[in-house]
Design a protein around this motif. Structure first.
Motif, short mmCIF file in Angstrom:
data_model
loop_
_atom_site.label_atom_id
_atom_site.label_comp_id
_atom_site.label_asym_id
_atom_site.label_seq_id
_atom_site.Cartn_x
_atom_site.Cartn_y
_atom_site.Cartn_z
N HIS A 117 64.43 41.29 59.87
CA HIS A 117 65.99 41.08 60.23
C HIS A 117 67.10 42.07 59.63
O HIS A 117 67.02 42.18 58.37
N THR A 118 67.62 42.80 60.40
CA THR A 118 68.98 43.71 60.11
C THR A 118 70.01 43.11 60.20
O THR A 118 71.07 43.36 59.69
N GLY A 119 70.29 42.49 61.39
CA GLY A 119 71.62 41.58 61.65
C GLY A 119 72.53 42.71 62.56
O GLY A 119 73.60 42.47 63.07
N ALA A 120 71.59 43.90 63.03
CA ALA A 120 72.59 44.84 63.70
C ALA A 120 72.87 44.36 65.22
O ALA A 120 71.74 44.05 65.89
N PRO A 121 73.90 44.72 65.67
CA PRO A 121 73.91 44.12 67.09
C PRO A 121 73.35 45.06 68.10
O PRO A 121 73.25 46.21 67.81
N VAL A 161 60.01 33.92 55.70
CA VAL A 161 58.79 34.83 56.21
C VAL A 161 58.22 34.06 57.40
O VAL A 161 57.87 33.08 56.69
N VAL A 162 57.90 34.45 58.37
CA VAL A 162 57.18 33.57 59.29
C VAL A 162 56.10 34.50 60.06
O VAL A 162 56.06 35.53 60.38
N LEU A 163 54.88 33.83 59.96
CA LEU A 163 53.70 34.36 60.52
C LEU A 163 53.03 33.64 61.54
O LEU A 163 53.32 32.24 61.79
N ALA A 164 52.75 34.26 62.68
CA ALA A 164 52.16 33.63 63.91
C ALA A 164 50.91 34.56 64.19
O ALA A 164 51.37 35.52 65.22
N LEU A 165 49.94 34.07 63.76
CA LEU A 165 48.63 35.05 64.06
C LEU A 165 47.80 34.55 65.10
O LEU A 165 47.09 33.44 64.64
N HIS A 166 47.62 35.16 66.12
CA HIS A 166 46.71 34.65 67.30
C HIS A 166 46.98 33.25 67.81
O HIS A 166 46.02 32.55 67.97
N ALA A 167 48.23 32.76 67.82
CA ALA A 167 48.84 31.71 68.51
C ALA A 167 48.61 32.01 69.99
O ALA A 167 49.13 32.82 70.35
N ARG A 196 63.87 36.38 57.54
CA ARG A 196 64.12 38.06 57.12
C ARG A 196 63.06 38.76 57.93
O ARG A 196 62.85 39.90 58.25
N LEU A 197 61.50 38.04 57.61
CA LEU A 197 60.41 38.97 58.11
C LEU A 197 59.61 38.16 59.13
O LEU A 197 59.53 36.84 58.82
N ILE A 198 59.02 38.76 60.07
CA ILE A 198 58.20 38.10 61.17
C ILE A 198 56.82 39.07 61.37
O ILE A 198 57.13 40.21 61.56
N PHE A 199 55.78 38.38 61.49
CA PHE A 199 54.49 39.03 61.67
C PHE A 199 53.85 38.21 62.66
O PHE A 199 53.21 37.25 62.24
N SER A 200 53.59 38.60 63.80
CA SER A 200 52.98 37.94 64.75
C SER A 200 51.94 38.72 65.63
O SER A 200 52.07 40.02 65.96
N ALA A 201 50.80 38.39 65.67
CA ALA A 201 49.61 38.95 66.43
C ALA A 201 49.37 38.12 67.59
O ALA A 201 48.78 36.87 67.72
N PRO A 202 49.87 38.36 68.98
CA PRO A 202 49.82 37.68 70.09
C PRO A 202 48.50 37.52 70.37
O PRO A 202 47.48 38.53 70.09
N CYS A 203 48.25 36.30 71.07
CA CYS A 203 46.61 36.24 71.78
C CYS A 203 46.86 36.24 73.24
O CYS A 203 47.19 37.43 73.71
N CYS A 204 46.60 35.45 74.06
CA CYS A 204 46.57 35.36 75.46
C CYS A 204 48.08 35.54 75.87
O CYS A 204 49.11 34.82 75.42
N HIS A 205 48.32 35.78 77.29
CA HIS A 205 49.65 35.73 77.77
C HIS A 205 49.70 35.24 79.38
O HIS A 205 50.11 35.91 80.38
N HIS A 206 49.27 34.09 79.36
CA HIS A 206 49.10 33.60 80.82
C HIS A 206 50.51 33.40 81.44
O HIS A 206 50.39 33.53 82.53
#
Length: 406
Positions: free
Chosen positions: A360-364, A257-263, A281-291
């Motif tokens: 992650h499902t691995g579906a092409p 599991v990977v978290l990336a919160l307000h990076a 298998r799992l990713i939870f990401s809350a994006p911050c700025c988008h320069h």
């Protein structure tokens, strides 16, 4: 939606042992008028009712119906293209998700501990959270969210709601229980103040009773030292912190599991790229700025239909944010993830209120999915930074159009 599926949910919600049902998000390519709808039984002076709570992203509206009156509103909800539905009874959980073609997939799980849940029919009960406000766990005091006597600090109420909403977004996937690795390996990239790091570790180890090895990573050494001391005070040996850059972090084993919160800015892309290469298998990401993409939009020729929109700086910025996150989610889909962009917390709590949640499902990818990605990039004249980071992985996927390589 099949008639048997509709009948199942109607019968479940009408049953005396019904506890709560939730309708969440919209299916791909569809729209729903509500970000979330919750149904639960309540006891009002003239008897048992079903309370429908509609949340549009900014405010909630509650409506109460007697059992015989609820059929119409319920069928209206069942006719909408919600992404997922979950219904709880005293003895089982029913989860419904939808395939890309809109086919309902129903999962039914009996409670394994043999203990049915007790119904709470209070009309004005506080909104339930994974962490109860009336009995907050001790770790919240250690990280400054509660006072010494266990009350939520006035200036931390938003943080408490944010923590609960984040844990709900993890819990409602139903995917954590499917990961069989023990200990479960979790990394929080760009963890910063680490409130959600501590909360996730508590959720996994105390609420879910899953042995967990979790690491928070951030460039700020003093913060990592402070958080490590707090983890030691709590006796949480499975929670560690490491100072360093996201792209330099090298775990002994790939995290599940990977978290990336307000990076900030491209740190979100760094985290997503690491997760993809680890095969998490799992990713939870809350994006911050988008320069990164904002600069490309400013330099590129504006598509003529959008000139009235992009001549306004604030609208250009918001469009750039939306386009960045749409491309990120699309890249994850191309690389075998079921990805969605959804609301993290209400906008009044933080303007950066979106989350990318991926399984992650691995579906092409289908040729149509590849074509959509190329068309979106070409129309706006941009190349997302995540594509640059994952150029090798995407080169294999995008060979359906060799005249336009990555």
């Amino acid at each position: 939606m099949s008639e048997s599926y509709q009948t199942l949910l109607e019968a479940t919600i009408a049953a005396e042992e019904f506890i709560e049902a939730g309708f969440h998000g919209a299916r791909r390519g569809a729209d729903v008028p509500w970000a979330r709808v919750t149904i639960r039984p309540v006891l009002i002076k003239d008897g048992r009712h079903l309370q429908f709570v509609y949340f549009d992203g900014r405010q909630e509206v509650a409506r109460n119906y007697r059992a015989g009156e609820a059929t119409g509103p319920l069928r209206e909800l069942l006719a909408l293209p919600f992404h997922s539905i979950q219904a709880e009874t005293a003895t089982e959980t029913i989860r419904v998700q939808f395939s890309k073609k809109g086919k309902p997939i129903v999962h039914r799980e009996k409670r394994t501990n043999g203990q049915p849940i007790t119904l709470d029919l209070a009309h004005d009960r506080p909104k339930a959270g994974i962490l109860p406000a009336d009995a907050p766990p001790p770790f919240l005091r250690a990280i400054g969210v509660t006072t010494a006597d266990g009350r939520i600090r006035a200036n931390q109420e938003r943080k408490f709601r944010q923590i609960n909403e984040f844990l709900r977004l993890i819990d409602e996937t139903g995917e954590i229980d499917k990961v069989t690795t023990r200990p479960l390996r979790v990394v929080d990239l760009g963890c910063g103040s680490a409130a959600l790091t501590f909360a996730t570790y508590h959720y996994l180890t105390t609420i879910k009773d899953i042995p967990t090895a979790m690491t928070g990573v951030d460039a700020k050494e003093f913060l990592m030292a402070r958080h490590q001391a707090t983890a030691a005070e709590l006796g949480w040996e499975g929670l560690t912190f490491a100072a360093g850059q996201i792209l330099d972090y090298a775990p002994a084993e790939a995290p599940d599991v990977v978290l990336a919160l307000h990076a900030c800015d491209t740190a979100t892309d760094d985290a997503l790229a690491r997760a993809v290469r680890w095969g998490s298998r799992l990713i939870f990401s809350a994006p911050c700025c988008h320069h990164h993409l904002q600069a490309q939009l400013a330099a590129a020729e504006t598509p003529s239909p959008f000139r009235p929109v992009l001549r306004h700086g604030i609208l250009r910025e918001r469009l750039g944010d939306a386009l960045t996150d749409a491309l990120r989610a699309h890249i994850l889909r191309l690389l075998g993830y079921r990805a969605e962009v959804l609301e993290f917390v209400a906008v009044e709590h933080t303007p950066k209120n979106l989350m990318i949640r991926a399984v992650h499902t691995g579906a092409p990818p289908t040729p149509a999915l590849v074509a959509e990605y190329r068309a979106l990039k070409t129309y706006w004249g941009v190349t997302p930074y995540l594509e640059e980071l994952l150029s090798a992985e995407l080169a294999t996927v995008l060979t359906t159009n060799p005249s336009n390589p990555v």
